[in-house]
Scaffold this active site. Structure first.
Site, PDB file in Angstrom:
ATOM      1  CE  LYS A 251       0.664   7.187  15.340  1.00  0.00           C
ATOM      2  NZ  LYS A 251       1.003   7.102  13.918  1.00  0.00           N
ATOM      3  NE  ARG A 325      -5.767  10.083   5.876  1.00  0.00           N
ATOM      4  CZ  ARG A 325      -4.942   9.345   5.132  1.00  0.00           C
ATOM      5  NH1 ARG A 325      -5.383   8.797   4.009  1.00  0.00           N
ATOM      6  NH2 ARG A 325      -3.695   9.178   5.481  1.00  0.00           N
TER       7      ARG A 325
END
Length: 472
Positions: A251, A325
């Site tokens: 990120k 996820r």
């Protein structure tokens, strides 16, 4: 353990409520400049109101002077007649605006319990890293018909979830998250089992291990159980990524600043669990928390890797910054093996959900028509709202992989929160009802009852639903 303990929270919260009948300054709730409450003011106070040109906008607070220049009471603007429906936590604006002292509601409050919770929630401040001081509290006289123990339990769950999210990652990693779950379990007589480190591989949780193996803090799966095995089975899976660098798809700094909150799903799941166990709802509760750091090192999982999963499906990695996820999928598979009546996932999962609905309104995904409407209604009524989004099956084909059973992301930037929900649904085979909440877990700007910082979104809405559906 480094997190705030539940008994300490209870003591602190209890000090904010006075017994009914205690002497206190009045607070009037004002919907308009013609509100009947204003007739109870003295002539001097009405002159003060006119001089200040105060308008009863929602959340606006005006202190009223007494004859000696002190505080005689306060006005809270509610703006509209049906404020309790539109802004049920509006009374939470008071603690930040009032000086220290004792107060009572002098006006009729549509939902006294919710107003009490709003006061307590608005009194929250995360002070762990600040020097202690002797600031006097702002205390509220318990309104009529409010159960003190219940009000404190509701607020305590909120405080507990907020404390977990607000604690920085250097003091809250997978081990500390486990300790918080164990503390909660001990409080209520629940059982906890933890699978840690390399045992995740031998016990068939390969994706949880893959995501967390690059960190020097071992990943783990926390499994909390409470209640009768013969009761309806409610299983909640909370994302417990204690810090998310994005992995090798790292990120930018601006996106990494708040990543201590990436375990917000776990905090919400534990807050919900506290409410269920405190109320002794007649259900079998299971909370699963895959806890890990998504870090960077030589053994970090990579874009293009193909990972096995507990379900047997293979997953091609499209982007290592979509790690949540993956850990959820293994935990979902474990939950699904016992075919629970309700399988609920709570996760700070996608930026796409924030683009669609902003930070205050988490998307709710479910195919269960009978549950969706009442859950949404309960969330709105208790000031813990959400908005239904579609599990749009035509998009499922976008998870196609040429070399594995599926990819965990889709190409392009469209419908990101829907795609993530569809990926999770792939691992649900036997559960009777599947629900997914994609929360932000954070309040970016102070609001009534919601100080800036962590927020266990969804916990109170789910509790309100199950209390009504399964309660005595």
């Amino acid at each position: 353990m480094s997190t705030r303990t539940l008994p300490k929270s209870r003591r602190e919260l209890g000090e904010l409520l006075l017994e009914a009948g205690s002497p206190a300054l009045p607070i009037w709730l004002v919907a308009s400049k013609e509100d009947a409450s204003l007739q109870q003011l003295t002539d001097a106070q009405r002159s003060w109101l006119e001089a200040r040109d105060w308008l009863p906008k929602p959340g606006a607070v005006l202190l009223l002077p007494n004859e000696s220049g002190g505080v005689a009471g306060a006005l809270l603007g509610v703006g509209i007649e049906d404020w309790a429906t539109e802004a049920p936590l509006l009374a939470g604006a008071l603690p930040a605006a009032l000086p220290a002292g004792d107060y009572r509601f002098a006006s009729t409050v549509p939902d006294p319990e919710l107003a009490t919770l709003a006061w307590l929630a608005g009194s929250y401040r995360f002070g762990r890293y600040k020097a202690e001081n002797d600031v006097k509290p702002k205390r509220l006289v318990l309104p009529d018909r409010v159960d003190r123990a219940r009000a404190l339990a509701l607020a305590e769950a909120v405080y507990f979830g907020r404390d977990l999210i607000n604690t920085p990652a250097n003091d809250l990693g997978p081990a500390e998250l486990e300790a918080a779950a164990r503390e909660l379990a001990a409080e209520h007589g629940a059982a906890v089992k933890v699978t840690e480190g390399s045992s995740l591989l031998s016990d068939n949780f390969p994706m949880i291990h893959a995501v967390g193996r690059a960190s020097d803090r071992p990943p783990r799966l926390i499994d909390l159980r409470w209640g009768s095995e013969h009761a309806p089975k409610v299983t909640v899976v909370g994302k417990g990524i204690c810090f998310d660098t994005g992995g090798l798809d790292i990120k930018p700094g601006s996106a990494m600043t708040l990543m201590k909150k990436d375990m917000g799903g776990a905090a919400s799941a534990l807050a919900f669990a506290h409410l269920v166990m405190q109320a002794k709802l007649p259900l079998r509760l299971r909370v699963l928390i895959p806890a890990a750091d998504n870090s960077i090192s030589g053994n970090a999982f990579r874009p293009g890797d193909v990972l096995p999963s507990r379900s047997g499906m293979t997953v091609e990695i499209g982007n290592t910054d979509a790690e949540g996820r993956l850990v959820l999928a293994d935990a979902i598979s474990l939950a699904d093996e016992e075919a629970p009546d309700y399988l609920i996932t709570i996760a700070t999962l996608t930026g796409a959900a924030r683009v669609a609905l902003g930070p205050d309104l988490p998307p709710l995904f479910t195919d269960d028509e009978d549950m969706a409407a009442p859950l949404l209604a309960h969330g709105r009524s208790v000031g813990d709202p959400m908005w239904r989004m579609p599990l749009w099956s035509p998009y499922d084909k976008l998870l196609k992989s040429n070399i594995a059973d599926l990819n965990h992301i889709a190409e392009g930037s469209h419908a990101g929160s829907v795609i993530a929900a569809l990926f999770l649904k792939r691992f649900v085979m036997q559960a009777k009802c599947f629900i997914h909440l994609d929360i932000f877990g954070w309040v970016p700007r102070e609001q009534p009852g919601r100080p800036q910082g962590g927020e266990p979104q969804g916990a109170r809405a789910l509790f309100a639903y199950f209390e009504k559906a399964l309660g005595p």
